[in-house]
Design a protein around this motif. Structure first.
Motif, PDB file in Angstrom:
ATOM      1  N   MET A 155       0.823  -1.210   0.000  1.00  0.00           N
ATOM      2  CA  MET A 155       0.000   0.000   0.000  1.00  0.00           C
ATOM      3  C   MET A 155       0.853   1.254   0.000  1.00  0.00           C
ATOM      4  N   SER A 156       1.980   1.218   0.695  1.00  0.00           N
ATOM      5  CA  SER A 156       2.880   2.378   0.688  1.00  0.00           C
ATOM      6  C   SER A 156       3.452   2.621  -0.702  1.00  0.00           C
ATOM      7  N   ILE A 157       3.822   1.551  -1.382  1.00  0.00           N
ATOM      8  CA  ILE A 157       4.331   1.707  -2.752  1.00  0.00           C
ATOM      9  C   ILE A 157       3.240   2.282  -3.652  1.00  0.00           C
ATOM     10  N   TYR A 158       2.000   1.856  -3.453  1.00  0.00           N
ATOM     11  CA  TYR A 158       0.878   2.409  -4.223  1.00  0.00           C
ATOM     12  C   TYR A 158       0.729   3.906  -3.955  1.00  0.00           C
ATOM     13  N   SER A 159       0.797   4.294  -2.677  1.00  0.00           N
ATOM     14  CA  SER A 159       0.591   5.702  -2.300  1.00  0.00           C
ATOM     15  C   SER A 159       1.714   6.603  -2.796  1.00  0.00           C
ATOM     16  N   PHE A 160       2.960   6.101  -2.748  1.00  0.00           N
ATOM     17  CA  PHE A 160       4.126   6.889  -3.153  1.00  0.00           C
ATOM     18  C   PHE A 160       4.510   6.659  -4.615  1.00  0.00           C
ATOM     19  N   ARG A 161       3.835   5.729  -5.280  1.00  0.00           N
ATOM     20  CA  ARG A 161       4.107   5.327  -6.663  1.00  0.00           C
ATOM     21  C   ARG A 161       5.331   4.426  -6.782  1.00  0.00           C
ATOM     22  N   CYS A 162       6.385   4.720  -6.034  1.00  0.00           N
ATOM     23  CA  CYS A 162       7.555   3.842  -5.995  1.00  0.00           C
ATOM     24  C   CYS A 162       8.328   4.141  -4.711  1.00  0.00           C
ATOM     25  N   LEU A 163       9.094   3.160  -4.258  1.00  0.00           N
ATOM     26  CA  LEU A 163       9.922   3.334  -3.062  1.00  0.00           C
ATOM     27  C   LEU A 163      11.217   2.561  -3.252  1.00  0.00           C
ATOM     28  N   ASN A 164      12.293   3.042  -2.610  1.00  0.00           N
ATOM     29  CA  ASN A 164      13.535   2.279  -2.629  1.00  0.00           C
ATOM     30  C   ASN A 164      13.668   1.477  -1.327  1.00  0.00           C
ATOM     31  N   ILE A 192      -3.828  -5.201  -3.259  1.00  0.00           N
ATOM     32  CA  ILE A 192      -4.255  -4.074  -2.415  1.00  0.00           C
ATOM     33  C   ILE A 192      -5.718  -3.720  -2.681  1.00  0.00           C
ATOM     34  N   ARG A 193      -6.210  -3.967  -3.887  1.00  0.00           N
ATOM     35  CA  ARG A 193      -7.640  -3.757  -4.127  1.00  0.00           C
ATOM     36  C   ARG A 193      -8.456  -4.639  -3.183  1.00  0.00           C
ATOM     37  N   HIS A 194      -7.997  -5.852  -2.989  1.00  0.00           N
ATOM     38  CA  HIS A 194      -8.711  -6.782  -2.106  1.00  0.00           C
ATOM     39  C   HIS A 194      -8.577  -6.364  -0.648  1.00  0.00           C
ATOM     40  N   PHE A 195      -7.366  -6.159  -0.181  1.00  0.00           N
ATOM     41  CA  PHE A 195      -7.148  -5.910   1.239  1.00  0.00           C
ATOM     42  C   PHE A 195      -7.685  -4.546   1.685  1.00  0.00           C
ATOM     43  N   PHE A 196      -7.617  -3.558   0.807  1.00  0.00           N
ATOM     44  CA  PHE A 196      -8.035  -2.214   1.198  1.00  0.00           C
ATOM     45  C   PHE A 196      -9.359  -1.810   0.565  1.00  0.00           C
ATOM     46  N   GLU A 197     -10.004  -2.753  -0.081  1.00  0.00           N
ATOM     47  CA  GLU A 197     -11.351  -2.571  -0.629  1.00  0.00           C
ATOM     48  C   GLU A 197     -11.437  -1.321  -1.499  1.00  0.00           C
ATOM     49  N   LEU A 198     -10.479  -1.169  -2.403  1.00  0.00           N
ATOM     50  CA  LEU A 198     -10.534  -0.052  -3.346  1.00  0.00           C
ATOM     51  C   LEU A 198     -11.715  -0.264  -4.281  1.00  0.00           C
ATOM     52  N   VAL A 210     -18.446  12.692 -13.671  1.00  0.00           N
ATOM     53  CA  VAL A 210     -18.301  11.458 -14.443  1.00  0.00           C
ATOM     54  C   VAL A 210     -18.033  10.307 -13.477  1.00  0.00           C
ATOM     55  N   VAL A 211     -18.308   9.104 -13.935  1.00  0.00           N
ATOM     56  CA  VAL A 211     -17.956   7.900 -13.194  1.00  0.00           C
ATOM     57  C   VAL A 211     -16.598   7.430 -13.700  1.00  0.00           C
ATOM     58  N   LYS A 212     -15.677   7.164 -12.789  1.00  0.00           N
ATOM     59  CA  LYS A 212     -14.347   6.719 -13.204  1.00  0.00           C
ATOM     60  C   LYS A 212     -13.883   5.576 -12.306  1.00  0.00           C
ATOM     61  N   ARG A 213     -12.819   4.938 -12.731  1.00  0.00           N
ATOM     62  CA  ARG A 213     -12.266   3.836 -11.965  1.00  0.00           C
ATOM     63  C   ARG A 213     -11.781   4.328 -10.602  1.00  0.00           C
ATOM     64  N   GLY A 214     -11.975   3.512  -9.572  1.00  0.00           N
ATOM     65  CA  GLY A 214     -11.642   3.928  -8.210  1.00  0.00           C
ATOM     66  C   GLY A 214     -10.244   3.586  -7.778  1.00  0.00           C
ATOM     67  N   TYR A 215      -9.411   3.173  -8.705  1.00  0.00           N
ATOM     68  CA  TYR A 215      -8.029   2.836  -8.373  1.00  0.00           C
ATOM     69  C   TYR A 215      -7.177   3.042  -9.626  1.00  0.00           C
ATOM     70  N   TYR A 216      -5.857   3.083  -9.435  1.00  0.00           N
ATOM     71  CA  TYR A 216      -4.943   3.213 -10.565  1.00  0.00           C
ATOM     72  C   TYR A 216      -4.375   1.851 -10.940  1.00  0.00           C
ATOM     73  N   ARG A 217      -4.247   1.632 -12.238  1.00  0.00           N
ATOM     74  CA  ARG A 217      -3.562   0.442 -12.709  1.00  0.00           C
ATOM     75  C   ARG A 217      -2.056   0.599 -12.516  1.00  0.00           C
ATOM     76  N   ALA A 218      -1.358  -0.520 -12.536  1.00  0.00           N
ATOM     77  CA  ALA A 218       0.099  -0.485 -12.375  1.00  0.00           C
ATOM     78  C   ALA A 218       0.747   0.379 -13.450  1.00  0.00           C
ATOM     79  N   SER A 219       0.269   0.274 -14.662  1.00  0.00           N
ATOM     80  CA  SER A 219       0.846   1.052 -15.773  1.00  0.00           C
ATOM     81  C   SER A 219       0.661   2.553 -15.574  1.00  0.00           C
ATOM     82  N   GLU A 220      -0.413   2.941 -14.892  1.00  0.00           N
ATOM     83  CA  GLU A 220      -0.683   4.365 -14.668  1.00  0.00           C
ATOM     84  C   GLU A 220       0.205   4.952 -13.575  1.00  0.00           C
TER      85      GLU A 220
END
Length: 437
Positions: free
Chosen positions: A21-30, A89-95, A106-116
């Motif tokens: 989830m942290s990697i999702y929030s920050f987009r990337c981490l070292n 993370i979609r499963h665990f955090f119910e995105l 507009v209606v849009k997707r509630g999460y970002y794909r990995a490519s995005e």
């Protein structure tokens, strides 16, 4: 055999999931950032063990193909989520699968794909430094409820896209990460975008005050870079800077210090720097100093930190050596851009004041050093303006008021005064000859 998603999720530890989830929030981490966020305090007396735990977590996520390693700048690397990592993370955090965007209707997707969430390799260094600023801020443990939004996750604003945003109490802190790669032209364009935002309906109806933290790294000529950035700000935004929209430019260390020592305490209670200035003006120099909020309407919305005056036995404002002892006061610690704007437009403020009270008021600006104030004023030709005086906290503590107060002339000379009439001046030194430039 590769595990199914359900089997995989049963295999994951809490630290595995939280790291994803942290990697999702920050987009990337070292590696070190993952350690700082999730493992640094697990076994604080045994750093080696904590780092081994972080390493094991990263190994698990890589082996499960939930994250991938991406290199940049040679051998440096960060981790991004894979599509499987997003599903976990979609499963665990119910995105949610879809959400309604009320602003765009507009209606849009509630999460970002990995490519995005992926970033071009040339921009990863910028992202890694931005992430580090946020992580270092979180490590300060300032006991305040704060939410961080990476640029990809900022949804509160549509007409401006800072690199990131920290939202707490009544303030949104816009984060802009500068790696000294943008030209002067590009900086001008950035501030033109901000100007358009500041004149938009969205800004007019915002819910919170905005402070921009412009974080400068990636160059050995830090001061020169900071001066260039300030110059472009003043060229494009000087007339729209105020206490509702403020910009601070500095290094990561300086801006973290600013947040810890001043901005967060000011958001929670009151500004400690204003408090210590008020104390020295009252105890050492005999002024009555009050929060200047009451003067905001007089100055048509301009907010000064303090309003101070000396009173005579009849409770009237004292006149000494022909000068009325009455000032509005701000400081220049950490170099807020709004103070420079108020210096530039003091004549305008005085026109409002004079229309009501048939007199002009003086403006006192208190900085860290004489050189600090002079450098920025010279940059945009604000030397020698009427009714504007300067001091430092150290001078106010050590000197009589007329010696603590000074002005600059166009040759770079500092002058204090013979008495509180502020007419006859005494030369101190020349800053140009001190090889400051």
């Amino acid at each position: 055999m590769k595990k199914s998603l359900n089997e995989l999720m049963r295999s994951l530890s809490t630290s595995n999931v939280d790291t994803l989830m942290s990697i999702y929030s920050f987009r990337c981490l070292n590696d070190n950032q993952i350690y700082q966020i999730h493992f640094q305090h697990v076994t604080p007396i045994n750093e080696k063990l904590s780092r081994e735990l972080a390493k094991a977590c990263i190994h698990d996520l890589l082996s499960f193909e939930l994250i991938k390693e991406v290199k940049y700048k040679g051998e440096e690397h960060v981790y991004f989520l894979t599509p499987s990592g997003i599903e976990v993370i979609r499963h665990f955090f119910e995105l949610p699968t879809n959400i309604y965007d009320a602003q765009k209707k507009v209606v849009k997707r509630g999460y970002y794909r990995a490519s995005e969430l992926e970033i071009y390799p040339k921009n990863i260094n910028h992202q890694a430094h931005l992430n580090q600023f946020v992580i270092d801020f979180q490590q300060l443990k300032l006991d305040v409820n704060c939410k961080y939004f990476d640029e990809k996750h900022v949804s509160q604003y549509t007409s401006i896209r800072p690199d990131g945003m920290l939202s707490l109490l009544d303030t949104d802190f816009f984060l802009e990460m500068d790696m000294a790669t943008e030209s002067k032209k590009q900086l001008f364009e950035k501030w033109e975008n901000y100007r358009n935002f500041l004149t938009s309906r969205e800004y007019a109806y915002r819910e919170k005050r905005i402070i921009v933290l412009f974080i400068v790294e990636g160059t050995s000529k830090i001061k020169e870079r900071i001066n260039l950035i300030k110059y472009t700000i003043y060229e494009r935004l000087l007339d729209v800077l105020d206490d509702e929209f403020e910009i601070f430019v500095g290094t990561r260390e300086d801006l973290l210090c600013l947040m810890k020592e001043r901005l967060i305490p000011a958001c929670k209670e009151s500004d400690p720097y204003t408090a210590k200035i008020k104390h020295v003006l009252e105890e050492k120099h005999g002024f009555y100093a009050n929060d200047a909020e009451q003067t905001r309407s007089i100055f048509q919305g301009t907010k000064y930190a303090l309003y101070m005056r000396k009173l005579n036995q009849n409770n009237k404002i004292l006149i000494e050596e022909g000068k009325i002892q009455e000032f509005v006061v701000d400081d220049y610690f950490f170099e807020p851009t709004s103070t420079v704007a108020k210096i530039a437009y003091m004549d305008k403020s005085n026109s409002f004041f004079k229309s009501q009270f048939n007199r002009e008021i003086s403006y006192l600006v208190i900085g860290e050093t004489e050189e600090q104030i002079y450098t920025d004023l010279k940059m945009i030709d604000l030397i020698g303006l009427k009714n504007i005086y300067f001091s430092t906290y150290q001078r106010l503590k050590e000197k009589p008021f007329h010696e603590a107060i000074f002005q600059f002339d166009l040759l770079g000379n500092i002058h204090h005064f013979v008495n509180n009439g502020f007419e006859e001046r005494v030369f101190e030194e020349n800053l140009e000859h001190a090889h400051l430039f």
